[in-house]
Design a protein around this motif. Sequence first.
Motif, PDB file in Angstrom:
ATOM      1  N   MET B 447      28.534  -7.243  21.173  1.00 33.89           N
ATOM      2  CA  MET B 447      27.438  -8.023  20.587  1.00 33.89           C
ATOM      3  C   MET B 447      27.876  -9.466  20.348  1.00 33.89           C
ATOM      4  SD  MET B 447      25.929  -7.744  16.841  1.00 33.89           S
ATOM      5  CE  MET B 447      27.219  -8.841  16.309  1.00 33.89           C
ATOM      6  N   LEU B 448      29.121  -9.599  19.895  1.00 28.99           N
ATOM      7  CA  LEU B 448      29.687 -10.916  19.631  1.00 28.99           C
ATOM      8  C   LEU B 448      29.710 -11.760  20.905  1.00 28.99           C
ATOM      9  CD1 LEU B 448      30.819 -11.576  16.884  1.00 28.99           C
ATOM     10  CD2 LEU B 448      33.080 -11.111  17.760  1.00 28.99           C
ATOM     11  N   ALA B 449      30.096 -11.100  22.005  1.00 28.82           N
ATOM     12  CA  ALA B 449      30.171 -11.817  23.275  1.00 28.82           C
ATOM     13  C   ALA B 449      28.786 -12.272  23.721  1.00 28.82           C
ATOM     14  CB  ALA B 449      30.797 -10.922  24.340  1.00 28.82           C
ATOM     15  N   ARG B 450      27.754 -11.578  23.249  1.00 26.17           N
ATOM     16  CA  ARG B 450      26.386 -11.945  23.623  1.00 26.17           C
ATOM     17  C   ARG B 450      25.783 -12.936  22.642  1.00 26.17           C
ATOM     18  NH1 ARG B 450      24.307 -10.757  28.443  1.00 26.17           N
ATOM     19  NH2 ARG B 450      22.260 -10.744  27.475  1.00 26.17           N
ATOM     20  N   TYR B 451      26.528 -13.348  21.639  1.00 33.93           N
ATOM     21  CA  TYR B 451      25.940 -14.186  20.581  1.00 33.93           C
ATOM     22  C   TYR B 451      25.309 -15.446  21.145  1.00 33.93           C
ATOM     23  CZ  TYR B 451      25.463 -17.070  16.431  1.00 33.93           C
ATOM     24  OH  TYR B 451      24.952 -17.868  15.441  1.00 33.93           O
ATOM     25  N   GLY B 498      40.441  -3.814  29.122  1.00 32.72           N
ATOM     26  CA  GLY B 498      39.123  -3.544  29.703  1.00 32.72           C
ATOM     27  C   GLY B 498      38.021  -4.158  28.855  1.00 32.72           C
ATOM     28  N   LEU B 499      38.143  -3.987  27.543  1.00 32.80           N
ATOM     29  CA  LEU B 499      37.126  -4.526  26.633  1.00 32.80           C
ATOM     30  C   LEU B 499      37.099  -6.047  26.708  1.00 32.80           C
ATOM     31  CD1 LEU B 499      35.046  -4.240  24.428  1.00 32.80           C
ATOM     32  CD2 LEU B 499      36.885  -4.108  22.749  1.00 32.80           C
ATOM     33  N   GLU B 500      38.282  -6.605  26.761  1.00 32.72           N
ATOM     34  CA  GLU B 500      38.388  -8.060  26.869  1.00 32.72           C
ATOM     35  C   GLU B 500      37.614  -8.567  28.075  1.00 32.72           C
ATOM     36  OE1 GLU B 500      41.293 -10.141  25.407  1.00 32.72           O
ATOM     37  OE2 GLU B 500      40.185 -11.822  26.254  1.00 32.72           O
ATOM     38  N   ALA B 506      30.207 -10.084  29.611  1.00 28.62           N
ATOM     39  CA  ALA B 506      28.965 -10.000  28.843  1.00 28.62           C
ATOM     40  C   ALA B 506      28.442 -11.386  28.504  1.00 28.62           C
ATOM     41  CB  ALA B 506      29.196  -9.193  27.566  1.00 28.62           C
ATOM     42  N   SER B 507      29.345 -12.369  28.426  1.00 29.59           N
ATOM     43  CA  SER B 507      28.892 -13.717  28.092  1.00 29.59           C
ATOM     44  C   SER B 507      28.363 -14.448  29.328  1.00 29.59           C
ATOM     45  CB  SER B 507      30.019 -14.507  27.428  1.00 29.59           C
ATOM     46  OG  SER B 507      31.027 -14.769  28.365  1.00 29.59           O
ATOM     47  N   GLU B 508      28.319 -13.761  30.474  1.00 27.50           N
ATOM     48  CA  GLU B 508      27.688 -14.258  31.698  1.00 27.50           C
ATOM     49  C   GLU B 508      28.186 -15.620  32.148  1.00 27.50           C
ATOM     50  OE1 GLU B 508      23.524 -13.445  31.814  1.00 27.50           O
ATOM     51  OE2 GLU B 508      24.084 -11.338  31.586  1.00 27.50           O
ATOM     52  N   PRO B 509      29.462 -15.690  32.461  1.00 30.15           N
ATOM     53  CA  PRO B 509      30.011 -16.962  32.930  1.00 30.15           C
ATOM     54  C   PRO B 509      29.791 -17.132  34.429  1.00 30.15           C
ATOM     55  CG  PRO B 509      31.741 -15.332  32.828  1.00 30.15           C
ATOM     56  CD  PRO B 509      30.478 -14.626  32.417  1.00 30.15           C
TER      57      PRO B 509
END
Lengths: 235, 597, 278
Positions: B447-451, B498-500, B506-509
């Motif tokens: 969720m944080l990565a999607r902030y 993996g999570l990293e 998830a932040s869509e770079p």
Amino acid sequence: MSSPLLCLNDLTSGYGSAAVLHDISLEVDRARIVAVLGKNGMGKSTLLKTIMGFVRPMSGRIMFGEEDMTNVGPNRMVRAGVAHAPQEHTLFPDLTVEDNLRLGVISDRLFRQRLPEIEAVFPRMIERLRQSAGTLSGGEQKMLLMSRVLIAQPKIVLVDEISEGLQPTMVNRMAEALIRARDELGIAVLLVEQHLSFALSVADQVAMMKLGEIVERGTPQELGEGDRLAAHLAV
Amino acid sequence: MGDDRTWATSRFRRAFIGSLIGLAVVAIAPFFLDIYLTSILIRTLFLAAVVMTVDIIWGWVGILTFGQSAFFGIGAYACGLVFTHYGFGPGWALGALAIGLIAAALVAGATGWLAFFHGSSPLYASIMTLALPIILTQVIFSAGTFTGSSSGLSGFPTYYWSLEVWLWIAGVFLVLTTAGGWLLVRSDFGRVMIAIRENELRCAYLGIPVSRIKTALMIAAAIVTAAAGFGYAAFSNVVAPELAGFQLGTEFLIWTALGGRGTLFGPVVAAIGIETTSSWLSGTLPFLWQLLIGVVFVTVIVLLPRGFAPLCTGLWRYVRPKSRPFVLERTLALDSDSRLGQRASIDTPPLLIEQLSRRYGSLHVLTDVTMTARASQLLGIIGPNGAGKTTLMRCISDGNERSDGMVKINGNDIGRASPHKVVEHGVGRSFQNTSLFDSLTIAECLMLARYRLDGAQLFRNKTNLALSQPALDILSATGLDQRLTEQTKNLSHGMKRGLELAMVLASEPSVLLLDEPTAGLTHAERAVIGKVLSRLTREYALCIVLIEHDLDFVREISDRVVVLHQGEILMEGSVDEVVSSELVKSVYAGHQVEAAE
Amino acid sequence: MAVLALDILTTAGILFVVSSGLLIILGVMKLINFAHGAFLTVGGYTAYSVSAAGYSPWLSIPAAAIFGFVGGLVVERLIVRPLYDRPLDAILATWGLGIVIGQLITLGFGRGVQFVPTPLAGTTELLGVDYSAYRLVVAIVAVLLVIAMSALLKLTRFGLNARAVIMDETLARGLGIDSTRVRAWTFGIGAALACAAGALITPLLSVDPNMGLPWLVNSFMLVLISGVSFPSLFVASLILGGAQVVVSTYANPILGGMTIVVIAALVLRINPKGFSRG
């Protein structure tokens, strides 16, 4: 012969709860060079850091001479006569060459006494005493690192990939310095390396490390001058 | 989605029931207390509301603030000054309150600007909050008869309601603000606050505007605090420079520490308990009591860093072992609007570096690095330790890092932008070490990565997470999707890696910077990551820049390789060109090549 | 004009002397010592006790230094060392210690204001004006202290070890430097400097249980913008102390009181490294 200088007994170590080294047993005699070979990420640096006391072993014992040094901090190890030539954080870049060397010995009197020794091996260091270490080239920085070991005159030095990033001529000079330390100063060396020919050219004993375990060991001759070892270092 | 509602309802129901109990206690309290205690308690309740905000700022976001008293003082002086000099009545009172709140908000905003910027140390921020009450006190002193200087203002007209009424006002204020604070810290936004406390740098590299969030929270806390100060002054009919002084500011911290930072209720209870007892004992044992508080405070900081509250909750768990802390279930979904890879264009290279240099004093870490990375390309950066690889990553992802040169992301010059701005241009960076956010769960990390894309809800929680396909693939390949409610500190090294990677995706770079993503992984794990990376370049046209030690891994997946040596580009070319190059063999770790042959 | 110049010089001297103990602790230990104000107060009361016992007031400074050093070692062992991994908590703990010290002094000496006789009364003529002799002594002490502290760090073995710990603690430990001991000594020296400074400035002021507090924040600010260098602390004291004197003289003393804090805050916002690097 008395007991070996450094003796590791079933040493298991790592970070947090994850063991990186598993049941390592290894001996280093006085005035001998032992090389531990292995690819990156196989636990070689962790081995040296555990011996130095930067990383606490989970089990097993570290004997230095007659003394149990298993749970002892780095400063006790240094006082007992163990020196560390790490792979990272090797020097103080903002201090002069002289101050870097001074930090290798306990007192400034010993520093002055032993400076000629450095001059014999790495005269360039003496020329650059006043220069800050960060401005030295990569090869010179490795020379300074070796000089600091030589001036400390420990009973044993733990050397972490000293050959990395060095040109062949410089690698040869490092080999000469290590052999000189062993033969003339009676310093034992525990060397961790990936550079096969360099390690074989200096070592009396070789051990091959894979995923935190020693998988093979012997003299360079016994290991067939490296053909089998090369296979380990490849994929 | 239905799940979402029940959860939210239960969350709000709990807050509602808690508030009702609090209000009930406040309602009946006056009938059980004597006059002296009631009047002490009224002041204490106002102070407790301030301590609640201090706990949010310090306990949850991690900013050690000495300056909350300044806002308290601003609220108090707004009351005292308006009532003394201008007029008194309902209109004047509301106007004075508004002035106090606005002034506090402005000062908090200015303090935030001074104290929080990318690269400011926590120590520096603390000192800024310390300077605030000191400056304010000086200002009060210098204003002479207007502020009453050191003796303050007293005897101004105010509402001489009965003590019960004042207790109810103070009590309702405390209960409502605390309920609001409780909802805030339990919300998604609360998770962001914890993340900032645990790893601010990582937050910035996920595109979270850390400084802006901190400043916003400072402003919100200042408003609540100023309101409390206003109430305090209106009730006690006295304002003095001590109300804005830094000693009161440190007392707030002491109560927070003793009650248990990051527990919200602990500090409130501690403030009420300690301040009431202080007033009670101030007649009989003034210095001894202060001495005792000081000794207990030091002891608690050294031996019980979380204060007394955890002892109480521990006892509660012991009595009722069944009551476990509630963990929010979240579900994953495919983000159908994912823009991953859609920024790719043939004309502008995603990453362009020109004559970049980095010096640390006399040390040259990077010299004149010029390179281009294209879309749909995996560029490997190799070189011995100390060659400057990680520094290069840092210079790409933080505009303040380089000493000279230019970095363009998707055609935008990053200038001196801080990391969260660079993320907006499309950079995603993973780190070499796997320190994530220890106390957050996997779902919360995602969720944080999607902030940056989705924001975070202020008083609620979202239960479904929409992610792009590659991120979902990584999660399922590593089994992370089955353990979404697990705290990241319990994960294995491979899973953290993996999570990293999933977080960065998830932040869509459009430009992915990976610093040794496979270090310490098993062969099987490496293979999974390798497959995902290849697919990202092929199907999503991502531009990936990869630092790697393992030459074999680089050989398997890279299209092009740059060799760094002592801060300069030694060579650039296809993998085979580089591996067979005599130059590289002689300079860069000849042994690795030798061993591989 | 001459008075203004002397005021600036002596104010800078006082500020430097008062801040130097904080600087060495921050430099080596990365810790802001919030008990610094209380240490200054302890120095003041040491001076008071020495002169009340009938000894020469000059003795009060070495007495305060010794007392501070020993006390500093004890405090380091009990409070600072356990918090080395939690720097913000260490700040709070030292603040709590400051409260404890303040209350102990209040219990022992009462809340009242005391006066300490100055060891060097009267004025001396300098630059054509009569100026307080003792203030000039403080300024001279400050200059000597800059030289002495720089020499301690640059020339002695302890200084070399301390600088090694500042720059790279891991490497320093790997070379056998007992970083724990270096930190303990540093805290002792910092506390000794603070107490001695308290004793030194008391003849200019009066002694009360909160006398150290007003110095605390100005010292923080000066130290934060100076980095880890004594010469740059002296420069910072000169510039900001000078600004304070000018504002106090030409505007008003209350504004002067906040000059250092405001300027330092702005300087740090623009350049977080302060004066230490350019």
